[in-house]
Design an enzyme around this catalytic site. Structure first.
Site, PDB file in Angstrom:
ATOM      1  N   SER A 141       0.863  -1.185   0.000  1.00 13.50           N
ATOM      2  CA  SER A 141       0.000   0.000   0.000  1.00 13.50           C
ATOM      3  C   SER A 141       0.895   1.230   0.000  1.00 13.50           C
ATOM      4  O   SER A 141       2.073   1.143   0.390  1.00 13.50           O
ATOM      5  CB  SER A 141      -0.891   0.001   1.254  1.00 13.50           C
ATOM      6  OG  SER A 141      -1.536   1.239   1.437  1.00 13.50           O
ATOM      7  N   TYR A 154      -1.866  -1.426  10.867  1.00 15.56           N
ATOM      8  CA  TYR A 154      -1.967  -1.668   9.427  1.00 15.56           C
ATOM      9  C   TYR A 154      -0.758  -1.071   8.709  1.00 15.56           C
ATOM     10  O   TYR A 154      -0.124  -1.728   7.869  1.00 15.56           O
ATOM     11  CB  TYR A 154      -3.257  -1.051   8.887  1.00 15.56           C
ATOM     12  CG  TYR A 154      -3.412  -1.167   7.392  1.00 15.56           C
ATOM     13  CD1 TYR A 154      -3.867  -2.336   6.816  1.00 15.56           C
ATOM     14  CD2 TYR A 154      -3.100  -0.095   6.555  1.00 15.56           C
ATOM     15  CE1 TYR A 154      -4.010  -2.456   5.448  1.00 15.56           C
ATOM     16  CE2 TYR A 154      -3.239  -0.196   5.188  1.00 15.56           C
ATOM     17  CZ  TYR A 154      -3.690  -1.376   4.639  1.00 15.56           C
ATOM     18  OH  TYR A 154      -3.818  -1.482   3.274  1.00 15.56           O
TER      19      TYR A 154
END
Length: 272
Positions: A141, A154
């Protein structure tokens, strides 16, 4: 692009970007192995892959149980033959502050997002090295490059993926094995809807960024092109990917922007 008769194993294939990649690879003639925890949804994706002219098989697995992945991978290799492309896509997002998130939830996020990908890769990598052929694809990401509020674990898991698989690439290149890291920005999926809250329950809300994000089908096509070209890393998205370069050259500016996001009343524009 020609992936005809190539075996592609995708985790997190029952929805979102994983599902979109399955369809994209089916259109290119690949043989798909579809994995996630949701067998019924995998069967649905399998039927659609077959309708697109591809071959597909369902192999359910749970990334939160990495100790079981070695046996699952052994069975996949026995049943389906060598895996040409392993796509580590499965994972879970987070929507809670670091101070509020229970430690066991943080451990679960790291187990799924990081250790699950590591365990599955370690299970198929020896065969790729022996064959001197194979490709590991890791869906990271832009959060693997810079941070955002209420996503601490995360973000940590994506930073961990970046460091681990950059290292793996340096070790396996001489064996003819490739590693591609994919860093998407906003993609229009349910990643924020399914994100863990502080107590592990689903967030059940779609972030503004996701609603306005890139269609997963578009992102999937860009990923396939990057993999076909053996790119080491690719960043995909809209204006939000500017944060990757701002973090590199103007880290103070990124910190200032993030502090503004955390203020009460600030609009939610988190990236997953």
């Amino acid at each position: 692009m020609d992936f005809h008769n190539k075996t592609v194993w995708i985790t997190g294939a029952s929805s979102g970007l994983g599902e979109a990649m399955a369809y994209a690879w089916s259109r290119q003639g690949a043989k798909l192995i579809l994995s996630s925890r949701k067998r019924d949804e995998l069967e649905r994706v399998k039927k659609q892959c077959q309708a697109l002219g591809g071959e597909a098989a369902v192999e359910p697995l749970d990334l939160s149980q990495p100790e079981a992945l070695q046996d699952i991978a052994a069975q996949v290799l026995k049943s389906h033959g060598p895996v040409d492309y392993l796509v580590n896509n499965g994972g879970v997002a987070q929507r809670s502050s670091a101070v509020d998130t229970r430690l066991e939830i943080e451990q679960a996020i790291m187990q799924i997002n990081f250790m699950g990908a590591v365990a599955l890769t370690k299970a198929v990598l020896p065969d790729m090295i022996e064959r001197k052929s194979g490709h590991i694809v890791v869906i990271s990401s832009v959060m693997g490059k810079f941070a955002a509020p209420n996503c601490s674990t995360y973000v940590a898991s994506k930073h961990a993926l970046q460091g681990y698989f950059d290292t793996v690439r340096s070790e396996v290149d001489r064996f003819g094995v490739n590693v591609t890291l994919v860093c998407p920005g906003f993609v229009r999926t349910n990643v924020s809807v399914n994100a863990f809250k502080a107590d592990g329950t689903p967030h059940r809300k779609m972030d503004r960024g996701q609603r306005r994000g890139m269609a997963p089908e578009v992102c999937a096509r860009k990923i396939l092109k990057a993999v076909y070209r053996r790119r080491e890393e690719i960043t995909i998205g809209g204006p939000e990917i500017a944060g990757v370069y701002l973090k590199r050259w103007f880290p103070w500016l990124v910190s200032r922007i993030i502090r503004r996001i955390t203020r009460p009343g600030a609009r939610d524009a988190r990236v997953s």
